[in-house]
Design an enzyme around this catalytic site. Structure first.
Site, short mmCIF file in Angstrom:
data_model
loop_
_atom_site.label_atom_id
_atom_site.label_comp_id
_atom_site.label_asym_id
_atom_site.label_seq_id
_atom_site.Cartn_x
_atom_site.Cartn_y
_atom_site.Cartn_z
N ASP A 220 14.04 -68.88 84.82
CA ASP A 220 15.36 -69.13 85.39
C ASP A 220 15.85 -70.55 85.12
OD1 ASP A 220 17.58 -68.12 86.84
OD2 ASP A 220 16.92 -69.12 88.67
N SER A 244 23.38 -67.22 89.68
CA SER A 244 22.79 -66.05 89.05
C SER A 244 23.14 -64.81 89.87
CB SER A 244 21.27 -66.20 88.95
OG SER A 244 20.93 -67.36 88.22
N GLN A 294 20.05 -61.87 81.98
CA GLN A 294 20.65 -62.30 83.24
C GLN A 294 22.17 -62.32 83.13
OE1 GLN A 294 20.96 -66.57 84.68
NE2 GLN A 294 19.20 -65.92 85.90
#
Length: 306
Positions: A220, A244, A294
């Site tokens: 991430d 996110s 993502q």
């Protein structure tokens, strides 16, 4: 001034962060990040939720994928509860569903993330690799991202507030070295691609589940920011608002997170206040370890009139 931690202490802190306390057969508590400020890092919640899933998986099965949705931002300074549902146990595959929640000061418990993880019993099968590792500068020849941060902070001088400086220069258990420039390093628009090497700053225990969790944690770091590169904007300079929305990882083969791994990310699309990002993680030998995807929210920050 707080005592400077050794690399071993930093990694021990990461291991503690990703080691959950068991509160019941399927309930766990994730520790808060010591000294954390503001919103919980998404990679922390993903990694802790994966650990909760792994702790309840049938013996001999390994996580091969996870899919997570961020529901709301978590708050630093509050422990995170993880509740696991054992949705499926088969001979070759199993599935776990995890809800991460925080209880606020008023007693209200709110979910912050839903994660589903799939597990498989290792087996031999048809095999091919049709992806080429990018040809980038090796990590030994690159400046660490932390050294880049120190240079930026020094040039900023008093323009960088003390609170921002403390967060910006906070020692990290993972050493990242970028070949090129990330969104916070440069104001010039560039191709939506980034390449960063990463590994923990000291050895990890020989626990494959922990190494998967650390890889999930690190996945991430640079992903969302890849979409900002074509626009020459950055969250760290206060030019963007972002978060996110979801996060998916497919673990293709085992790998150690305390050995150099290359994280190659690209962002093929952004629009409508959203952006889409992809990542591939390789070993030094060029083996594909994991694939990541993502979607995020990305908006221009509306500046108030002076």
């Amino acid at each position: 001034m707080s005592e400077q931690k050794t690399p071993e202490q930093l990694v021990a802190g990461l291991v503690r962060l990703l080691t959950l306390s068991r509160e019941g057969e399927d309930a766990f508590t994730g520790r808060k990040q010591p000294g954390g400020v503001g919103r919980v890092f998404g990679g922390q919640v993903i990694a802790q939720a994966l650990q909760a899933a792994q702790a309840t998986a049938p013996e001999g099965l390994e996580a091969h994928s996870l899919h997570a949705y961020f529901l709301r931002g978590g708050t630093e300074g509050i422990d995170i509860g993880y509740t696991t549902a054992r949705d499926f146990d088969g001979r070759s595959f199993a599935n776990r569903r995890v809800v991460a929640s925080q209880t606020e000061e008023d007693g209200t418990t709110r979910p912050i993330l839903n994660l589903t993880a799939s597990f498989q019993r290792p087996e031999e099968g048809l095999s091919h690799d049709d992806t080429e590792m990018p040809d980038v500068t090796p990590p030994e020849e690159l400046q660490s991202d932390m050294d880049v941060r120190r240079d930026i902070a020094e040039r900023a001088g008093e323009r960088m507030g003390e609170a921002q400086r403390a967060i910006f220069l906070r020692p990290r258990p993972i050493d990242m070295r970028t070949a090129g420039r990330l969104h916070w390093m440069n104001r010039e628009p560039s191709e939506p691609k980034a390449h960063s090497w990463f590994r923990t700053v000291a050895p990890l225990p020989d626990d494959p589940a922990l190494h998967r969790a650390v890889i999930a944690y690190a996945s991430d770091f640079t992903l969302l920011g890849t979409s900002a590169l074509p626009h020459g904007l950055s969250w760290m300079r206060g030019e963007l608002v972002g978060a996110s929305l979801d996060h998916a990882i497919w673990f293709h083969r085992p790998a150690r997170a305390d050995e150099w791994l290359l994280y190659a990310t690209d962002a093929p699309w952004s629009g409508n206040g959203r952006c889409f990002n992809r990542g591939r993680i390789f070993t030094r030998a060029g083996e594909l370890v994991a694939s990541v995807a993502q979607e995020g929210m990305m908006r221009n920050r509306v500046k108030k009139d002076a």
